[in-house]
Design a protein around this motif. Structure first.
Motif, PDB file in Angstrom:
ATOM      1  N   ASN A  30      11.337  72.866  32.214  1.00 12.88           N
ATOM      2  CA  ASN A  30      11.693  72.532  30.840  1.00 12.88           C
ATOM      3  C   ASN A  30      10.466  72.611  29.929  1.00 12.88           C
ATOM      4  O   ASN A  30       9.336  72.353  30.361  1.00 12.88           O
ATOM      5  N   SER A  84      10.072  69.328  24.921  1.00 11.33           N
ATOM      6  CA  SER A  84      11.319  68.574  25.083  1.00 11.33           C
ATOM      7  C   SER A  84      11.055  67.076  25.195  1.00 11.33           C
ATOM      8  O   SER A  84      11.991  66.272  25.103  1.00 11.33           O
ATOM      9  N   HIS A 110       9.711  64.221  23.219  1.00 10.86           N
ATOM     10  CA  HIS A 110       9.400  63.943  21.820  1.00 10.86           C
ATOM     11  C   HIS A 110       8.611  62.636  21.710  1.00 10.86           C
ATOM     12  O   HIS A 110       9.134  61.595  21.315  1.00 10.86           O
TER      13      HIS A 110
END
Length: 544
Positions: free
Chosen positions: A337, A341, A343
């Protein structure tokens, strides 16, 4: 009843073994045997006593892949205790293996200890080093390179070769002499020189083929000075900082502070000659310089001429460069990922901790302190005292969340913190020197840095989108640096100055990240082979 107890014992044993298998057995093992000895080294042109690993200075390089298990058996042939720590490896759930005195008993002379490490969910460039006293000044360090797993995309093509650059300052005095100076209450003088991969002026060569691109992993393994790194006639494209893939910005030189690591790509796109690889000191009264050689394989011209100059004492230049280093939001990290991603900037910290360094004189001697407390090593590692519930070793809560304006004092403070909390830490530096701070067990987000006093209003200038995640950050003179950090790793973790004389004289403390669950899901058990010392000497580890 006895039969029933036996059944319970068997079930417990099976559960233990299954848990251990799930932790380690799905990933490859790499085995190392290291012999720690003294040996003669000559990097500054005079004979010095160095600390060697398997006869090497620097020590052997560790090459591994994300989640690999590293079994490192260390035999201490010195005439004094010895410990190795792993700068940047997070030791997930396993501060037992961190290799600093707050967590691990030293290896006695003539004895050995086997570390069981895992590069869990990590990639990137790091290094190991000896953590006791002033041993780091004598060597005993080496590179750690953690590669991505084969199916995880990397945001740049494979380089033609991957070079390690271990650069830093060096004293001609022995580590014992440096320790004596500090124990006498005095500051250390400026180092005598700089070295690259254990060599002095033009003592190391990197050979490249024209037209190809190479990765250089650069770590500042010194004990006293920030450095600037540059390669004559070549630009460097930054691609990774301590496990974070970065936006690929090009630089002609890079400031690298104590304990920090960077990866750059360099294309051999110049005429076929030899070029200087330069390391110089930053923010020092007298600029120290050393060089290695970038040798084109089709070159017949030796390196010559003046060494390219670099920045010296300019603070603003360094701050602007530091702010330009950004996270690559679309690149994968150790998992497929994207890094972006996560945050980090949308999470509200539940606690703000402000840490101010100072240089008090205590009992007539120079010391260094954090929030006025100058750390003193106890007779028993903190982690063992905590585990065995041995009282009187450390003071939990003995360091405050805010600077204390009183006189400096000696202590063995441990800061208490809760597992899974999210914290804001501000490093406030009122001194005239650059500070370099490292946190074991973690990677954190450097959300802001600026001059003067930090206030809550400073948050309006934070980068809450794409700042880099790393484990070591600088704090400029009369300035502050702020970080966000998720406390997702249970254990006893060292927060320290990477200026080794400051750390030795008290600019450090430990953060106890606590989970009440007492579950192996949160923290691994004490190693069966754990060394026991001090007041823990007569205790026992565990049967399995």
């Amino acid at each position: 009843m006895k039969e029933k107890n036996n059944v319970h014992s068997v079930i417990f044993t099976i559960l233990v073994l299954v848990t251990l298998q799930s932790v380690y057995c799905d990933n490859p093992y790499r085995y190392y045997t290291w012999k720690i000895t003294y040996g003669d080294i000559y990097p500054l042109g005079v004979k010095q006593q160095g600390i060697l690993i398997n006869g090497q200075f620097p020590g052997p390089q560790i090459d591994c892949v994300t989640n690999d298990n590293l079994i490192i058996s260390v035999y201490n042939y010195l005439n004094e205790p010895f410990l190795i720590s792993w700068n940047g490896l997070q030791q997930r759930r396993n501060s037992w293996q961190d290799g600093v005195y707050g967590t691990t008993c030293p290896i006695p002379p003539g004895k050995n200890f086997t570390y069981t490490l895992q590069a869990k969910d990590q990639i990137g460039s790091y290094f190991y080093f000896p953590s006791l006293a002033m041993h780091k000044a004598a060597g005993g360090y080496g590179a750690i390179r953690v590669y991505s797993r084969p199916r995880i995309p990397v945001p740049f093509p494979p380089p033609a070769h991957d070079f390690t650059v271990l650069a830093g300052d060096l004293y001609k005095r022995s580590h014992r002499q440096l320790k004596y100076i500090l124990d006498s209450g005095h500051n250390l003088p400026l180092p005598d020189g700089l070295i690259i991969n254990g060599r002095g002026w033009n003592g190391y060569t990197f050979t490249v083929d024209q037209g190809k691109t190479y990765r250089f992993r650069i770590s500042n393994v010194g004990i006293a000075t920030s450095i600037n790194f540059r390669i004559q006639g070549h630009t460097m494209k930054l691609v990774e900082v301590e496990g974070s893939h970065t936006l690929q910005t090009s630089y002609t030189s890079l400031d690298i502070h104590l304990g920090q690591s960077y990866s750059v790509l360099v294309t051999a796109n110049q005429p076929p000659n030899d070029y200087y690889v330069v390391v110089s000191s930053r923010f020092t009264r007298r600029v120290l310089t050393t060089t290695a050689v970038l040798h084109y394989s089709n070159s017949w011209t030796k390196v010559s001429g003046p060494v390219p100059g670099g920045p010296t004492t300019q603070i603003n230049w360094s701050i602007y460069q530091a702010r330009s280093i950004r996270w690559n939001l679309t690149a994968s990290g150790p998992r497929p990922n994207p890094q972006g991603s996560y945050h980090y900037g949308l999470i509200k910290p539940s606690r703000t901790i402000i840490l101010a360094n100072s240089a008090p004189y205590i009992n007539g001697k120079q010391r260094y302190a954090v929030n006025s407390v100058s750390y003193v090593d106890p007779d028993t590692p903190l982690k063992l005292a905590d585990y065995f519930k041995i009282g009187g070793v450390f003071n939990l809560g003995g360091i405050s969340d805010q600077p204390y304006n009183g006189n400096g004092y000696l202590g063995t403070p441990v800061m208490a913190a809760n597992f899974r909390s999210y914290v804001e830490i501000v490093f406030q530096n009122w001194e005239n020197s650059v500070q370099s701070w490292h946190i074991d067990g973690y990677s954190f987000f450097v959300v802001g840095m600026n001059g003067g006093q930090w206030t809550p209003a400073s948050r309006s200038h934070y980068n809450l989108r794409d700042t880099v995640a790393r484990c070591t950050t600088q704090v400029y003179p009369k300035s502050w640096t702020a970080i966000y950090m998720a406390l997702d790793n249970v254990g006893m973790w060292n927060i320290r100055s990477e200026d080794w004389s400051r750390r030795y004289l008290g600019q450090q403390f430990y953060l106890r990240v606590y989970s009440p669950s007492n579950s192996w899901r949160d923290e691994l058990p004490i190693p069966k082979n754990a060394l026991l010392c001090g007041r823990a000497r007569h205790h026992h580890t565990r049967p399995l």
